[in-house]
Design a protein around this motif. Sequence first.
Motif, PDB file in Angstrom:
ATOM      1  N   LYS A 155       2.662   1.712  -3.675  1.00 45.48           N
ATOM      2  CA  LYS A 155       1.871   2.037  -4.858  1.00 45.48           C
ATOM      3  C   LYS A 155       0.449   2.345  -4.430  1.00 45.48           C
ATOM      4  O   LYS A 155      -0.147   1.599  -3.680  1.00 45.48           O
ATOM      5  CB  LYS A 155       1.879   0.859  -5.828  1.00 45.48           C
ATOM      6  CG  LYS A 155       1.048   1.089  -7.053  1.00 45.48           C
ATOM      7  CD  LYS A 155       1.041  -0.115  -7.958  1.00 45.48           C
ATOM      8  CE  LYS A 155       0.152   0.142  -9.149  1.00 45.48           C
ATOM      9  NZ  LYS A 155       0.020  -1.029  -9.987  1.00 45.48           N
ATOM     10  N   LYS A 156      -0.074   3.434  -4.923  1.00 41.85           N
ATOM     11  CA  LYS A 156      -1.469   3.759  -4.648  1.00 41.85           C
ATOM     12  C   LYS A 156      -2.339   2.970  -5.620  1.00 41.85           C
ATOM     13  O   LYS A 156      -2.024   2.856  -6.795  1.00 41.85           O
ATOM     14  CB  LYS A 156      -1.729   5.242  -4.825  1.00 41.85           C
ATOM     15  CG  LYS A 156      -1.165   6.061  -3.713  1.00 41.85           C
ATOM     16  CD  LYS A 156      -1.846   7.390  -3.668  1.00 41.85           C
ATOM     17  CE  LYS A 156      -1.388   8.097  -2.420  1.00 41.85           C
ATOM     18  NZ  LYS A 156      -2.392   8.885  -1.826  1.00 41.85           N
ATOM     19  N   PHE A 157      -3.411   2.438  -5.099  1.00 38.89           N
ATOM     20  CA  PHE A 157      -4.342   1.695  -5.931  1.00 38.89           C
ATOM     21  C   PHE A 157      -5.403   2.659  -6.442  1.00 38.89           C
ATOM     22  O   PHE A 157      -6.077   3.315  -5.660  1.00 38.89           O
ATOM     23  CB  PHE A 157      -4.983   0.559  -5.142  1.00 38.89           C
ATOM     24  CG  PHE A 157      -3.998  -0.494  -4.751  1.00 38.89           C
ATOM     25  CD1 PHE A 157      -3.629  -1.473  -5.646  1.00 38.89           C
ATOM     26  CD2 PHE A 157      -3.409  -0.491  -3.501  1.00 38.89           C
ATOM     27  CE1 PHE A 157      -2.699  -2.437  -5.300  1.00 38.89           C
ATOM     28  CE2 PHE A 157      -2.486  -1.451  -3.143  1.00 38.89           C
ATOM     29  CZ  PHE A 157      -2.125  -2.427  -4.042  1.00 38.89           C
ATOM     30  N   ILE A 158      -5.530   2.745  -7.745  1.00 35.78           N
ATOM     31  CA  ILE A 158      -6.497   3.633  -8.368  1.00 35.78           C
ATOM     32  C   ILE A 158      -7.705   2.801  -8.785  1.00 35.78           C
ATOM     33  O   ILE A 158      -7.571   1.788  -9.467  1.00 35.78           O
ATOM     34  CB  ILE A 158      -5.901   4.332  -9.610  1.00 35.78           C
ATOM     35  CG1 ILE A 158      -4.640   5.111  -9.250  1.00 35.78           C
ATOM     36  CG2 ILE A 158      -6.937   5.219 -10.270  1.00 35.78           C
ATOM     37  CD1 ILE A 158      -4.847   6.242  -8.282  1.00 35.78           C
ATOM     38  N   LYS A 203       0.813  -1.209   0.000  1.00 34.14           N
ATOM     39  CA  LYS A 203       0.000   0.000   0.000  1.00 34.14           C
ATOM     40  C   LYS A 203       0.849   1.262   0.000  1.00 34.14           C
ATOM     41  O   LYS A 203       0.492   2.245  -0.625  1.00 34.14           O
ATOM     42  CB  LYS A 203      -0.951   0.005   1.193  1.00 34.14           C
ATOM     43  CG  LYS A 203      -2.104  -0.943   1.000  1.00 34.14           C
ATOM     44  CD  LYS A 203      -3.060  -0.899   2.170  1.00 34.14           C
ATOM     45  CE  LYS A 203      -4.208  -1.854   1.928  1.00 34.14           C
ATOM     46  NZ  LYS A 203      -5.101  -1.925   3.075  1.00 34.14           N
ATOM     47  N   ASP A 218      -8.344   7.198  -5.546  1.00 37.57           N
ATOM     48  CA  ASP A 218      -7.345   6.360  -4.891  1.00 37.57           C
ATOM     49  C   ASP A 218      -7.866   5.819  -3.561  1.00 37.57           C
ATOM     50  O   ASP A 218      -7.096   5.356  -2.727  1.00 37.57           O
ATOM     51  CB  ASP A 218      -6.033   7.123  -4.691  1.00 37.57           C
ATOM     52  CG  ASP A 218      -6.177   8.353  -3.831  1.00 37.57           C
ATOM     53  OD1 ASP A 218      -7.303   8.705  -3.478  1.00 37.57           O
ATOM     54  OD2 ASP A 218      -5.146   8.965  -3.504  1.00 37.57           O
ATOM     55  N   GLU A 219      -9.175   5.889  -3.399  1.00 38.02           N
ATOM     56  CA  GLU A 219      -9.826   5.350  -2.206  1.00 38.02           C
ATOM     57  C   GLU A 219     -11.241   4.948  -2.591  1.00 38.02           C
ATOM     58  O   GLU A 219     -11.673   5.173  -3.721  1.00 38.02           O
ATOM     59  CB  GLU A 219      -9.866   6.401  -1.098  1.00 38.02           C
ATOM     60  CG  GLU A 219     -10.572   7.675  -1.499  1.00 38.02           C
ATOM     61  CD  GLU A 219     -10.456   8.755  -0.443  1.00 38.02           C
ATOM     62  OE1 GLU A 219     -11.336   9.613  -0.408  1.00 38.02           O
ATOM     63  OE2 GLU A 219      -9.502   8.722   0.345  1.00 38.02           O
ATOM     64  N   GLU A 250     -11.655   8.496 -11.436  1.00 36.80           N
ATOM     65  CA  GLU A 250     -10.598   7.680 -10.841  1.00 36.80           C
ATOM     66  C   GLU A 250     -10.358   8.176  -9.429  1.00 36.80           C
ATOM     67  O   GLU A 250     -10.142   9.370  -9.216  1.00 36.80           O
ATOM     68  CB  GLU A 250      -9.316   7.774 -11.666  1.00 36.80           C
ATOM     69  CG  GLU A 250      -9.419   7.130 -13.018  1.00 36.80           C
ATOM     70  CD  GLU A 250      -8.114   7.201 -13.794  1.00 36.80           C
ATOM     71  OE1 GLU A 250      -7.153   7.848 -13.331  1.00 36.80           O
ATOM     72  OE2 GLU A 250      -8.068   6.610 -14.871  1.00 36.80           O
TER      73      GLU A 250
END
Length: 69
Positions: A27-30, A24, A45-46, A43
Motif C-alpha cells: 500500500k502506498k502511503f499518501i 510499503k 506519496d512521498e 497529496e
Amino acid sequence: LIFCVSLKIKDNILNFKIIDYILKKGKKFIMKYRCTVCGHEVELDEEMPDNFLCPVCGVGKEQFELIEE
C-alpha cells in the motif's frame, strides 16, 4: 488490515525489515499537505521535496502543514 509474519529468523531486526517491506509494497502511503497561506491542498506519496512550491500562491515547502486524518 493485519499482517502476520511467522518466520523463524534469529535477528528480530530482519523481521521488522520484512514487515516494513511488505507494508510499503502492499500500500502506498499518501500524505496530505495544506498551504497555510492560500489553503491549497496537495497529496503526495512521498515526502515533500525541498524545492516544492505552491502551484497557487508560490510559497515554499516551509509554508505547508501536514494534515493528519
